[in-house]
Design a protein around this motif. Structure first.
Motif, PDB file in Angstrom:
ATOM      1  N   VAL A   1      47.250 -39.389 -18.052  1.00  0.00           N
ATOM      2  CA  VAL A   1      48.516 -40.028 -18.419  1.00  0.00           C
ATOM      3  C   VAL A   1      48.825 -41.184 -17.471  1.00  0.00           C
ATOM      4  CG1 VAL A   1      51.011 -39.663 -18.610  1.00  0.00           C
ATOM      5  CG2 VAL A   1      49.434 -37.949 -19.498  1.00  0.00           C
ATOM      6  N   ARG A   2      48.575 -41.014 -16.201  1.00  0.00           N
ATOM      7  CA  ARG A   2      48.815 -42.095 -15.256  1.00  0.00           C
ATOM      8  C   ARG A   2      47.926 -43.297 -15.568  1.00  0.00           C
ATOM      9  NH1 ARG A   2      48.316 -40.999  -8.847  1.00  0.00           N
ATOM     10  NH2 ARG A   2      46.131 -40.693  -9.448  1.00  0.00           N
ATOM     11  N   LYS A   3      46.683 -43.047 -15.952  1.00  0.00           N
ATOM     12  CA  LYS A   3      45.783 -44.136 -16.315  1.00  0.00           C
ATOM     13  C   LYS A   3      46.290 -44.874 -17.554  1.00  0.00           C
ATOM     14  CE  LYS A   3      41.005 -45.042 -17.698  1.00  0.00           C
ATOM     15  NZ  LYS A   3      39.685 -44.422 -18.006  1.00  0.00           N
ATOM     16  N   LEU A   4      46.775 -44.135 -18.551  1.00  0.00           N
ATOM     17  CA  LEU A   4      47.291 -44.762 -19.771  1.00  0.00           C
ATOM     18  C   LEU A   4      48.511 -45.635 -19.469  1.00  0.00           C
ATOM     19  CD1 LEU A   4      47.030 -41.746 -22.256  1.00  0.00           C
ATOM     20  CD2 LEU A   4      45.565 -43.765 -22.179  1.00  0.00           C
ATOM     21  N   ILE A   5      49.382 -45.174 -18.570  1.00  0.00           N
ATOM     22  CA  ILE A   5      50.583 -45.946 -18.237  1.00  0.00           C
ATOM     23  C   ILE A   5      50.206 -47.242 -17.539  1.00  0.00           C
ATOM     24  CG2 ILE A   5      52.671 -45.967 -16.822  1.00  0.00           C
ATOM     25  CD1 ILE A   5      52.932 -42.968 -17.353  1.00  0.00           C
ATOM     26  N   PHE A   6      49.296 -47.180 -16.585  1.00  0.00           N
ATOM     27  CA  PHE A   6      48.908 -48.382 -15.846  1.00  0.00           C
ATOM     28  C   PHE A   6      48.166 -49.372 -16.730  1.00  0.00           C
ATOM     29  CE2 PHE A   6      48.890 -45.842 -11.624  1.00  0.00           C
ATOM     30  CZ  PHE A   6      50.258 -46.009 -11.529  1.00  0.00           C
ATOM     31  N   GLU A   7      47.404 -48.879 -17.699  1.00  0.00           N
ATOM     32  CA  GLU A   7      46.680 -49.775 -18.599  1.00  0.00           C
ATOM     33  C   GLU A   7      47.629 -50.468 -19.582  1.00  0.00           C
ATOM     34  OE1 GLU A   7      43.721 -47.460 -20.486  1.00  0.00           O
ATOM     35  OE2 GLU A   7      42.333 -47.475 -18.767  1.00  0.00           O
ATOM     36  N   SER A   8      48.623 -49.743 -20.056  1.00  0.00           N
ATOM     37  CA  SER A   8      49.563 -50.335 -21.022  1.00  0.00           C
ATOM     38  C   SER A   8      50.563 -51.270 -20.342  1.00  0.00           C
ATOM     39  CB  SER A   8      50.311 -49.239 -21.777  1.00  0.00           C
ATOM     40  OG  SER A   8      51.058 -48.438 -20.864  1.00  0.00           O
TER      41      SER A   8
END
Length: 636
Positions: free
Chosen positions: A185-192
């Protein structure tokens, strides 16, 4: 001592009725609760709920009324709500279960399992923010409660509260650095949103304690986590769309247009507005004027109108239009009026006159100067008479006599014999003393002779009407003719991109307001008043000085307001007039617009007269005679 009482049952008083002690009531409540638990364990949910609800509505309130609940009974009340909620969960009645759990949380908010139950049920009911709140309250009770922490991260990611989500992901990774869901989830937030990382680091200086993403998560694990989060995000999007604006319906006319007249058109529009109000529909719903609720029609057959004298005069009121005053100067007399029968001999005598017999007030100034010498001789000859008058009692000071002193200087013998004219008002004396070319507004004394001096403020307007030129406005026969039919046809068949009842009300009132110089049928007057009420429900007066409204919009609003005021004050009867008033804000708006000479251009003179003539009537009705006269003077 032995009590003696009757054996009749009805004779027992309340004092003799047996009472149950508080301890016994508590024992009864505990026995009922244990009985409900046994029914619940055996699957008799109906019996269990019935006993528990009886405890909550009868037994426990009775104990509360006796000085509050002890700790044991408070725990019993909490347990009743908690068990009722569990029974409803077993019966898959999530809404009632959530209500009972929330009541239990009001009694004791320190139970983390209770908050977890509330959050889980709220998620089932698509109450995402309530679920997030419940999980947060659960973590306040226990920071390491993993079920609340795991579900909270999913909910925060779904509602896109990214900063709070990153904060609790960090807390989860501190507890378990191999928490796969947190890393994904942290990776998805930083990518978006790449800027979220920098903002989060500034928001949470302790982020350095969080373990970094070191690639321990496989691609399969990442896909599985995303797959589990997608249904929650889709459900949230659907819920948010349900709260968005819904497409407005297209409404047909409740009643069809009977003929091409303004009366028939007004009835159709007002019926449409009443239908929308009664059915609580949106006033901005599209209206299809080619359809009726009873039938469909593409055209309206107009009732043939015969241009006979009978049709032209039928249901037509005697016109009381606003007509333009003649350009010749006018004058008026307002106050300090004195009746001719007043005894002038009792007034204070003039200081330079021999007696109170006054000469003609219209004598010229030259005659006054010629008679001054003769007046001096008369004063000496009649000194005895003057001394006798001084011995008389003092009389009330009269302002008119003082003005006569300065007007005549002394006793004047008129060159003309006959009945002398006397000044009955201060204004009359002033108009005689001051030359006509110095009078305000160029008042002509000769034109003022026929003015009724014995009538008050109410007759000023009547006298002014009699002096107005009835030919200032050309009243053509309009209603009941082909011209009316053509105008209504053009109104009805006009092409519009979007048509709703608000547009119809606005166009109808503005169109009628522009017909102020025509004779209206009586029925049309009442329709206009109703249409104006609907118009004011949707339109306020436009701002004059912020530049957001065009002059055309300001002009139309002023015409509608002015027409309404003229109908109320010039046509309605007294009992009907008391029910309707022109709002002071509307009057001020019109007064400000009366100064916009450049914008009105050729219509300025007409609007100026109409506005201030209406102001004079309104102020007269409020008994503010001073301002009414000021408005009246602006008109003449």
């Amino acid at each position: 001592m032995i009590k003696i009482r009757a054996l009749n049952r009805d004779s027992l008083s309340d004092e003799d009725a047996p009472t149950i002690r508080r301890e016994a009531q508590e024992e009864i409540a505990l026995d009922m609760y244990n009985k409900a638990l046994r029914h619940q364990c055996n699957g008799n949910y109906e019996e269990a709920v019935s006993i528990l609800e009886k405890l909550l509505t009868e037994n426990i309130p009775q104990l509360e009324s006796q000085g509050g609940l002890p700790k044991t009974m408070s725990t019993l009340k909490y347990s009743c709500y908690f068990n009722v909620g569990n029974i409803y969960v077993q019966k898959k009645n999530d809404s009632d279960a959530l209500d009972n759990f929330l009541k239990a949380a009001d009694l004791d908010s320190s139970d983390v399992t209770l908050w977890h139950k509330i959050g889980t049920i709220a998620l089932k009911l698509d109450r995402f923010r309530q679920a997030a709140y419940a999980f947060l309250k659960g973590l306040e009770c226990n920071e390491s409660h993993w079920p609340c922490l795991d579900k909270l991260i999913s909910v925060l990611y779904a509602i896109q509260d990214t900063v709070t989500c990153l904060l609790y992901i960090g807390k989860a990774l501190v507890l378990d650095k191999d928490y796969i869901k947190g890393h994904v989830v942290r990776k998805l937030i930083f990518e978006s949103n790449p800027a979220a990382k920098e903002y989060y680091q500034a928001y949470n200086p302790d982020y350095i304690l969080e373990p970094d993403f070191d690639g321990v998560v496989t691609e399969e694990d990442e896909k599985m986590i995303i797959k589990n989060l997608e249904p929650l995000c889709k459900r949230l999007n659907e819920v948010e769309k349900s709260f968005g604006p819904k497409p407005l319906p297209c409404i047909a006319l409740p009643t069809a247009l009977q003929d091409f007249t303004w009366v028939s058109l007004g009835k159709t529009i007002l019926n449409l507005h009443n239908y929308i109000t009664e059915n609580k529909l949106s006033y901005f719903s599209k209206v299809d004027i080619t359809k009726c609720m009873s039938r469909e029609y593409t055209d309206v057959e107009a009732v043939p109108i015969e241009n006979t004298a009978e049709n032209s005069n039928e249901n037509v009121i005697d016109a009381k239009p606003i007509v333009l005053p003649s350009t010749e100067p006018q004058t008026m007399e307002v106050e300090n009026e004195v009746k001719p029968e007043d005894n002038f001999e009792q007034r204070r005598p003039s200081l330079s006159s021999e007696n109170n017999n006054l000469s003609e007030p219209n004598c010229s100034q030259g005659e006054d100067n010629d008679e001054m010498d003769q007046d001096t001789e008369d004063q000496e000859d009649n000194s005895e008479q003057k001394e006798e008058k001084k011995r008389t009692a003092k009389r009330k000071r009269d302002l008119l006599s003082d003005l006569q002193i300065w007007g005549w200087h002394s006793k004047r013998k008129s060159a003309k014999k006959g009945k002398s004219e006397k000044d009955f008002t201060i204004q009359g004396a002033l108009t005689r003393i001051i030359p006509s070319y110095l009078l305000p507004n160029g008042i002509n004394i000769e034109r003022n002779k026929n003015f009724d001096k014995n009538k008050g403020i109410d007759n000023i307007f009547t006298n002014f009407k009699s002096q107005l030129s009835s030919t200032s406005v050309n009243f053509e026969k309009y209603f009941g003719t082909e011209n009316e039919k053509n105008d209504v046809t053009n109104f009805w068949t006009k092409e519009r991109e979007h048509l709703d009842v608000v547009d119809l009300i606005e166009e109808y009132t503005v169109s009628l307001a522009k017909m102020w110089n025509k004779k209206w049928p009586k029925e049309l007057i009442s329709l206009y008043l109703k249409a104006y009420d609907k118009y004011r429900e949707h339109f306020e007066h436009p701002e004059l000085f912020n530049g957001l409204s065009s002059f055309e919009e300001i002009k139309n609003d002023a015409l509608v307001t002015l027409m309404y005021g003229e109908i109320v004050y010039f046509y309605l009867k007294t009992e009907d007039k008391d029910k309707r008033k022109v709002h002071p804000t509307s009057l001020i708006q019109l007064q400000l617009l009366s100064t916009w000479k450049e914008q009105w251009q050729e219509d300025y003179f007409i609007m100026f007269v109409r506005i201030h003539w209406l102001r004079a009537y309104v102020l007269k009705g409020l008994s503010n005679h001073t301002l009414a006269i000021c408005a009246y003077q602006l008109v003449i």
